[in-house]
Write a protein that holds these residues in place. Sequence first.
Motif, PDB file in Angstrom:
ATOM      1  N   VAL A  44       0.820  -1.218   0.000  1.00 28.93           N
ATOM      2  CA  VAL A  44       0.000   0.000   0.000  1.00 28.93           C
ATOM      3  C   VAL A  44       0.851   1.264   0.000  1.00 28.93           C
ATOM      4  N   GLU A  47       3.051   1.950  -3.488  1.00 30.38           N
ATOM      5  CA  GLU A  47       2.285   1.891  -4.738  1.00 30.38           C
ATOM      6  C   GLU A  47       3.048   2.467  -5.926  1.00 30.38           C
ATOM      7  N   ARG A  51       4.103   0.067  -9.095  1.00 29.82           N
ATOM      8  CA  ARG A  51       3.399   0.257 -10.369  1.00 29.82           C
ATOM      9  C   ARG A  51       4.369   0.669 -11.470  1.00 29.82           C
ATOM     10  N   LEU A  58      -4.012   0.832 -11.992  1.00 29.05           N
ATOM     11  CA  LEU A  58      -4.523   0.941 -10.627  1.00 29.05           C
ATOM     12  C   LEU A  58      -5.339  -0.291 -10.249  1.00 29.05           C
ATOM     13  N   PHE A  61      -2.982  -3.179  -9.602  1.00 29.39           N
ATOM     14  CA  PHE A  61      -2.327  -3.000  -8.313  1.00 29.39           C
ATOM     15  C   PHE A  61      -3.291  -3.344  -7.180  1.00 29.39           C
ATOM     16  N   VAL A  65      -2.743  -6.025  -4.029  1.00 28.63           N
ATOM     17  CA  VAL A  65      -2.921  -5.769  -2.600  1.00 28.63           C
ATOM     18  C   VAL A  65      -3.904  -6.762  -1.983  1.00 28.63           C
ATOM     19  N   TRP A 176      11.651   0.658  -3.355  1.00 25.29           N
ATOM     20  CA  TRP A 176      10.545  -0.157  -2.888  1.00 25.29           C
ATOM     21  C   TRP A 176      10.977  -1.575  -2.526  1.00 25.29           C
TER      22      TRP A 176
END
Length: 401
Positions: A44, A47, A51, A58, A61, A65, A176
Motif C-alpha cells: 500500500v 504503490e 506500479r 490501478l 495494483f 494488494v 521499494w
Amino acid sequence: MPSGKAGRHGRFTGSCEAEIGERRVIAFVYLAGVSAAVALGRFVPLEAGVRDAFGLSLTAFGWLVSGVTVVAACLAVPAGLWVARRNLGGVLSAGLGVMLVGGLLEVAAPVAFVLYGARVLEGAGYLAVVVTGPLILSSRCGPATQRGALALWSTFIPVGLALASAIGTLGGTVGWRAAGALTLVPVVAALVGALEWLTGVRGRADEPYVGHGRGFGPVLQLSLSFALIALLGVTAVALLPNLATDRGVRSATGGVTAAVVSLAAVPGGLLAGLLLGRGIGPRALVMAVLAMPCAAAVMYQAMSWAVIAVGAAMMQFAGGLVLAVLYASMPSVARSPHELGRGYGLLNQAGSVGTLLGPPALGFAVTHAGWTAATVLVTVVTLAGLALCLVATRRPGPSAP
C-alpha cells in the motif's frame, strides 16, 4: 512444617511458570498475527514504485494488494476444519515460513507474473496464521485470560497495517524493494519465536467445550455479524480519500487521515479485552456498535475535515471494540474444538468477504445517491450485525419437562 512450605512454594512456582508460559504464547501468537497484517499492507505505501516497476494499472495494483484476502475469502473454512485437529504450533510455524518465502519472492520478483504468484503463495501462509492464531489462544489460555487474549488478537490488523505504512515511508529513500524487504523482519522474529516456543502446541481435540448446544447456527450468526461490522470499519477508511476530494481537501491529507484513524480500532480492542477480563458480558459490550451510525452521520454529513476525522476515529474505535468482543465470544458458542476450528475459519472467511465487498458496495451507493446513502447503509448494516450477535450469544431457555 517445611514440607508444607515447600508444597505451597511449589504450587506458587507452578502457577507463576504457567502464567509466564501463557504470556509467552500470547506474545508470539500476536506477533505472528501482526506480521501477517504487515504482509497484507506491504504494497500500500509502495504503490508508486511497484506500479512503475511492473507497469501495473490501478486495478491491477488493487488485485495485488487484495491477493492475500482473496485466498482467505475462498479457503478459510476448510482451512479451519483441517487445522483444528492438528499440531497448531506446527501449522502456525509453517504458515510463517510460507509467508517469509512468498515475501522474499515478491521483493525479488523480476516480472509481474512472479510477483502475483508469490502473492498467492504468501496468502496461503497468511491464511494458516490467521486461522491458527485464535485456536492456539483458545487452547492454551485459561478462563481468566482467554477472552482478553482473543480481544488483543483482534487488533493485529490495524497494528500491522500501521507498521507496514511506517516501514513503507522508507521506500522513497531506499527503493521499494529494500523497503519491502524490511517488512519481512516481523515475520522472521515471529517464526523464530514460534519454532522455539509454539511447535508443540496442540488443540484440545478430546475436550468438549461448554457451549450453547444449539447447533451450528450461533457460529454462523456470529461470523455473519463479524463480517458486517468488519465491512463498516474497512469501508470508512477506504472512503476517506474520496470524501476528502468531495470536501475540497487534498487527497494526500485524506490518505494520512485514513492511516491515523485506522489505529483508533486498537484501543477499542484493548478496552474490550480489559472489560471482558473484569467480567462484563459480551452482550452488554456489543451495544457499543450503536455508536457507529452516530459516527457515520458526523463523518458523512459534516463539512469540517477535523470533525470528519473525529467521526471516522469514533467509528474505528467502536468497531474495534465490537470486533474484539465477537472474536472473544466464539469459544462460548462453539460446541467442540472441531466446531471452534470451523467457527474461526468461517469468521475469517466471512470477514474477508465483507472487507472485499464493502468498499465497492458503499462506493456505488455514494456515487448514485450521495453521502446520505452511506449513513443510511451504515445504520442498516449496524442493526443487522447487532441483531445477529444478540441472537448468537443468547442462552437457551430451560428444557421442557
